[in-house]
Write an enzyme that holds these catalytic residues in place. Structure first.
Site, short mmCIF file in Angstrom:
data_model
loop_
_atom_site.label_atom_id
_atom_site.label_comp_id
_atom_site.label_asym_id
_atom_site.label_seq_id
_atom_site.Cartn_x
_atom_site.Cartn_y
_atom_site.Cartn_z
N GLU A 189 0.82 -1.22 0.00
CA GLU A 189 0.00 0.00 0.00
C GLU A 189 0.86 1.27 0.00
O GLU A 189 0.51 2.27 0.62
CB GLU A 189 -0.96 0.01 1.20
CG GLU A 189 -1.96 -1.14 1.18
CD GLU A 189 -3.07 -1.00 2.23
OE1 GLU A 189 -2.90 -0.23 3.19
OE2 GLU A 189 -4.11 -1.66 2.06
N GLU A 258 -6.67 -7.64 -0.92
CA GLU A 258 -7.32 -7.54 0.39
C GLU A 258 -8.78 -7.20 0.23
O GLU A 258 -9.13 -6.06 -0.09
CB GLU A 258 -6.64 -6.46 1.26
CG GLU A 258 -5.23 -6.80 1.66
CD GLU A 258 -4.63 -5.79 2.63
OE1 GLU A 258 -5.38 -4.98 3.23
OE2 GLU A 258 -3.40 -5.80 2.78
#
Ligand SMILES: *[C@@H]1O[C@H](CO)[C@@H](O)[C@H](O)[C@H]1NC(C)=O
Ligand SMILES: *[C@@H]1O[C@H](CO)[C@@H](O)[C@H](O)[C@H]1NC(C)=O
Ligand SMILES: *[C@@H]1O[C@H](CO)[C@@H](O)[C@H](O)[C@H]1NC(C)=O
Ligand SMILES: *[C@@H]1O[C@H](CO)[C@@H](O)[C@H](O)[C@H]1NC(C)=O
Ligand SMILES: *[C@@H]1O[C@H](CO)[C@@H](O)[C@H](O)[C@H]1NC(C)=O
Length: 667
Positions: A189, A258
Site C-alpha cells: 500500500e 485484500e
C-alpha cells in the site's frame, strides 16, 4: 481427560493438535506460474482463485493444520500471509524462525494440504502489527529514512527480502520446485503515502520492483494499491469492493489482494461487522466484472500475541469478524455462505478462463449481466452445445440497494433480490444468489466461570455455573512499585525520547525527578487560588502523572497536548511521569520519525518565579514494570512475587497485579 491448572491469562484457546506429515519438499509436481491480462496461469492454465488470508504468528503452530484444513474446506485455493520482519529478526542479524514464527513449517503445511501460497514479504506490512512489521532497531541505523530512496533503508530491506526468498528457495517451496508458493508481494500500500516522498518515492517504487524481480524467485510479484507499479509487477486492489478496479496495464490481470471482510478493533471501539450477504455480493461482482484472484483479509484474523498489536490502541484480538473466528471456530453464516459462493464460482471456472473478457448485457436501470462464453456474442447462443462442460456462465446483478427486480435473460425470467448477484454456471440455472443465505446460522456461546465478587462489578455479568470443578477461593494481588524498582536505572539531564530509551522492550518508561517547592510558592497559590500545571506540547499514547506516589492524572491520545493541574507540598516533591505505548504506529509516512512519549516543551507553569522548564532538570529513567520483567504472569515465575489475598478494602490501588487459579476441563 485431564485437568490442568493455569493462569487466567493463558486461557486463550484450545485447539486440536494434528501432526501433519510434513516432508522436505515436492508437494506438487513442479509447475510454472505466469499471468496474462485475464488471470494467473498455473501450469499452463488460467485459474480463478479464492485466497484465504491468515497470518501465521496470529495463531499457534498447533492451530495451523486445522485452520488450513478449514480454509480448504471453505473453498480456498490459496493461503495468503504477510512475513513479519520484526518477529523474524528481533536483533539485527539474529534471525528467529521458531514457534509462531516457524514460517517454513507453515508454508510446508500449506503445501501438504494441496493449497497454494501467496507470500507478501513487504517487508513493511502495516497489518495493524507493531511498527508495521519493522524491527524497532531499524530506527537506529545511521542516516535511515524508511520507505524512500534512502541507501541505508534499501540495504536493510534488500537484505531481509533476499533472506526470505533464499530461505524459501533452499526449502524448495516455490512452485517450480514443487512447492506451494505461486506469488509474492513487495512493499505494501505504498501508493497511499508515496506523494509525501515526492520524486524519491517514485524512485523507490522502481527500485523495489527491480530489486524484487532481480531475486530470481521465478513467480509473479504484486504491489497492492500501487497505481504506478512498473511493468512485470501486478498492481492489485485492496478495499471493500474492487469490482471497478482496473490495473495500470491491459496486460495485467485484475487481482484483489485484500477484501476487507471485517475490520480491526480499537480499545473502547465498536466491534466491526460485515454481513455475509454484502461480502458475497462484493466477491461475486468482482468475478462478474473480470476479476480472477480474490483474497479475504482476513479469512482467519486470530490474536496479537505478546506485544505485537499495532496502533496506537489496537486490541489484542484480531478477530476481524472473519469467516473463522479468533479461536479457530467457523463463524456462521459467513463461512458457510462463502463456501457456497466459492462452489458456484468454481462451477463457472471453465467458462471464466475460456473467455478473454465478459460480454456485458444491460438488463434494467440497475440490473446487468456479464456473460462468459467462447462465442463472440450471445446472438443465437446455443447453450446445449456446451453441455455439462458449462462453457457459458453468467452473473446477473441487481445493484439496487432497496428494490428487488425481475429481469429477462436469454429468454428466461429471473428474480433478483436487492443488492444481489445470481450465478448461472450454465447461463441458464441459478445455483447461488448472494442475498440468499442457505448456510446455518449458529450462535456461539462462551461461558465464563469466575469467583463472584459482589464488589467487582465487571464480574457480575458472568454467571457461575455448577460445572465448575475448581477455582481458588479468592483473588490474590501484588502491588507494582511506582517509579524505580531495579538497579538498571540511569540519570541524565533532559527528557529522552521514549523509544530511544526502551527500544520497545517494554511499553513502559518511568521518568523520575524532584521538584522543590518553597513557602512562597504555596502562599502564592493560596492567595491567587491557582494550582501549578504540568504542560507538554505533545504526547502519545498514555501518560500517568504521579506526585509523591499518588496518581494525579492520566492523559490518553495520539500526539495530544497535556495540561494537567497538579498539587505539591512545601519542600521536595517526587514527580514521576509514566509514559506508555499501546502498540507502535503501523501506518503512515515517516514512521522512523514518529517515535513515542513526549515532544516539544515540557514544563511546570504557575510558580511564583515563573515556569520551570522540566527539560533542564536531571531525570532518572527506569524501563518497564517490575512484574513484567520478573514474568510475574507466567506459571513458572509467579509464585516468587509475594502475593497476598485480595481483601475487599484493598481493591483500589493504582498499579496492582491480580491472579486467580481456576481449572480447565480439557475433555
Ligand atoms: C518452467 O519454465 C522454465 C523457464 O522457461 C523452464 O525451463 C521449465 O522447464 C519450466 N518448468 C515446468 C515444470 O514447466
Ligand atoms: C533518538 O536517537 C537517535 C540516535 O539513535 C537520534 O538520532 C535521535 O535524534 C533521537 N531522537 C530524539 C527525539 O531524541
Ligand atoms: C511471548 O510471551 C511468552 C510468555 O511470556 C514468552 O514465553 C514467549 O517467549 C514470547 N514470545 C515471543 C516471540 O516473544
Ligand atoms: C445446438 O447444439 C446442439 C449440439 O451441438 C445441436 O444438436 C443443436 O441442433 C443446436 N441447436 C440449435 C438451435 O442450433
Ligand atoms: C463489598 O461487599 C461487602 C460484602 O458483600 C459489603 O459489605 C461492602 O459494603 C461492599 N463494599 C462496597 C464498596 O460496595
Amino acid at each position: 481427560m485431564g485437568v490442568s491448572r493455569a493462569l487466567l491469562r493463558y486461557l486463550v484457546s484450545l485447539s486440536l493438535i494434528i501432526h501433519a506429515a510434513v516432508t522436505t519438499a515436492n508437494f506438487f509436481k513442479p509447475f510454472n506460474v505466469s499471468y496474462d491480462h485475464r488471470a494467473l496461469i498455473i501450469d499452463g492454465k488460467r485459474r480463478m482463485l479464492i485466497s484465504a488470508g491468515f497470518h501465521y504468528p496470529r495463531a499457534t503452530p498447533e492451530m495451523w493444520p486445522d485452520l488450513i484444513a478449514k480454509s480448504k474446506k471453505g473453498g480456498a485455493d490459496v493461503i495468503q500471509t504477510y512475513v513479519f520482519w520484526n518477529g523474524h529478526e528481533p536483533v539485527r542479524g539474529q534471525y528467529y524462525f521458531e514457534g509462531r514464527y516457524d514460517i517454513i513449517k507453515f508454508v510446508k503445511l500449506v503445501g501438504a494440504s494441496g493449497l497454494y501460497l501467496h507470500l507478501r514479504i513487504g517487508p513493511y506490512v502495516c497489518a495493524e502489527w507493531n511498527f508495521g512489521g519493522f524491527p524497532v532497531w531499524l530506527r537506529d541505523v545511521p542516516g535511515i529514512e524508511f520507505r524512500t530512496d534512502n541507501v541505508p533503508f534499501k540495504e536493510e530491506m534488500e537484505r531481509f527480502v533476499k533472506k526470505i526468498v533464499k530461505l524459501m528457495q533452499e526449502e524448495m517451496l516455490f512452485s517450480w520446485q514443487g512447492g506451494p508458493i505461486i506469488m509474492l508481494q513487495i512493499e505494501n500500500e505504498y501508493g497511499d503515502i508515496e506523494s509525501a516522498y515526492h520524486q524519491r518515492g517514485k524512485e523507490y517504487v522502481k527500485w523495489a520492483a527491480q530489486m524484487a524481480l532481480g531475486l530470481g524467485a521465478g513467480v509473479p510479484w504484486v504491489m497492492c494499491k500501487q497505481s504506478d507499479a512498473p511493468d512485470n509487477i501486478i498492481n492489485a486492489c485492496n478495499g471493500y469492493y474492487c469490482d471497478g478496479f482496473k490495473p495500470n496495464s491491459p496486460n495485467k490481470p485484475v487481482f484483489w489482494t485484500e477484501d476487507w471482510d471485517g475490520w480491526y478493533t480499537k480499545w473502547g471501539g465498536r466491534l466491526p461487522h460485515r454481513p455475509a450477504e454484502d461480502l458475497a455480493f462484493a466477491v461475486a461482482r468482482f468475478f462478474q466484472r473480470g476479476g480472477s484472484f480474490q483474497n479475504y483479509y482476513m479469512y482467519f484474523g486470530g490474536t496479537n500475541f505478546n506485544r505485537t498489536s499495532g496502533g496506537p490502541f489496537y486490541v489484542t484480538s484480531y478477530d476481524y469478524d472473519a469467516p473463522i473466528d479468533e479461536y479457530g471456530l467457523l463463524s456462521e453464516p459467513k463461512w458457510g455462505h462463502l463456501k457456497d459462493l466459492h462452489a458456484a464460482i468454481k462451477l463457472c471456472e471453465p467458462a471464466l478462463v475460456a473467455a478473454d473478457s465478459p460480454q456485458y448485457i444491460k438488463l434494467g436501470p440497475k440490473q446487468e449481466a456479464h456473460v462468459y462464453h467462447v462465442d463472440t456474442n450471445t446472438e443465437g447462443l446455443n447453450l446445449t452445445q456446451y453441455g455439462s462442460q458449462s462453457r457459458c456462465s453468467a452473473f446477473l446483478a441487481n445493484i439496487d440497494e432497496r428494490k428487488a427486480a425481475v429481469v429477462r435473460f436469454l429468454g428466461q425470467t429471473y428474480h433478483l433480490p436487492p443488492w444481489s448477484v445470481s450465478i448461472l454456471p450454465d447461463c441458464r440455472n441459478t445455483v447461488f444468489n448472494t442475498a440468499k443465505v442457505g448456510a446455518q446460522t449458529s450462535i456461539k456461546t462462551v461461558e465464563f466461570e469466575l469467583p463472584l465478587f459482589s464488589n467487582i462489578s465487571a464480574c457480575q455479568q458472568f454467571t457461575v455455573h455448577d460445572e465448575v470443578s475448581y477455582f481458588s477461593k479468592s483473588w490474590m494481588t501484588v502491588k507494582e512499585p511506582i517509579g524505580i524498582w531495579s538497579k538498571k536505572i540511569f540519570s541524565v539531564q533532559g527528557i529522552l525520547e521514549h523509544l530511544n530509551v526502551t527500544k520497545d522492550h517494554s511499553d513502559y518508561l518511568w521518568y523520575i525527578t524532584r521538584i522543590y517547592v518553597s513557602d512562597d510558592d504555596i502562599t502564592f497559590w493560596e492567595e491567587k487560588q491557582v494550582r501549578p500545571t504540568l504542560t507538554i506540547d505533545s504526547m502519545r499514547d498514555v501518560l500517568r502523572v504521579f506526585i509523591n506516589g499518588q496518581l494525579t492524572g492520566s492523559v490518553i491520545g495520539r500526539w495530544v497536548k497535556v495540561v494537567q493541574p497538579v498539587r505539591f507540598v512545601q519542600g521536595y516533591n517526587d514527580l514521576v511521569l509514566l509514559s506508555e505505548t499501546v502498540g507502535l504506529q503501523n501506518y503512515g509516512a515517516f514512521l522512523e520519525k514518529d517515535g513515542a512519549g513526549f515532544r516539544g516543551q515540557i514544563k511546570l507553569t504557575g510558580f511564583k518565579n515563573g515556569d520551570i522548564d522540566l527539560s533542564t532538570l536531571s531525570w532518572t529513567y527506569q524501563v518497564g514494570l517490575k512484574g513484567e520483567f520478573s514474568s510475574i504472569y507466567t506459571v513458572e515465575e509467579n509464585e516468587k512475587a509475594g502475593w497476598s489475598d485480595l481483601t475487599v478494602d484493598a481493591i483500589p490501588a493504582t498499579f496492582t497485579w491480580y491472579k486467580v487459579y481456576l481449572s480447565l476441563n480439557m475433555g
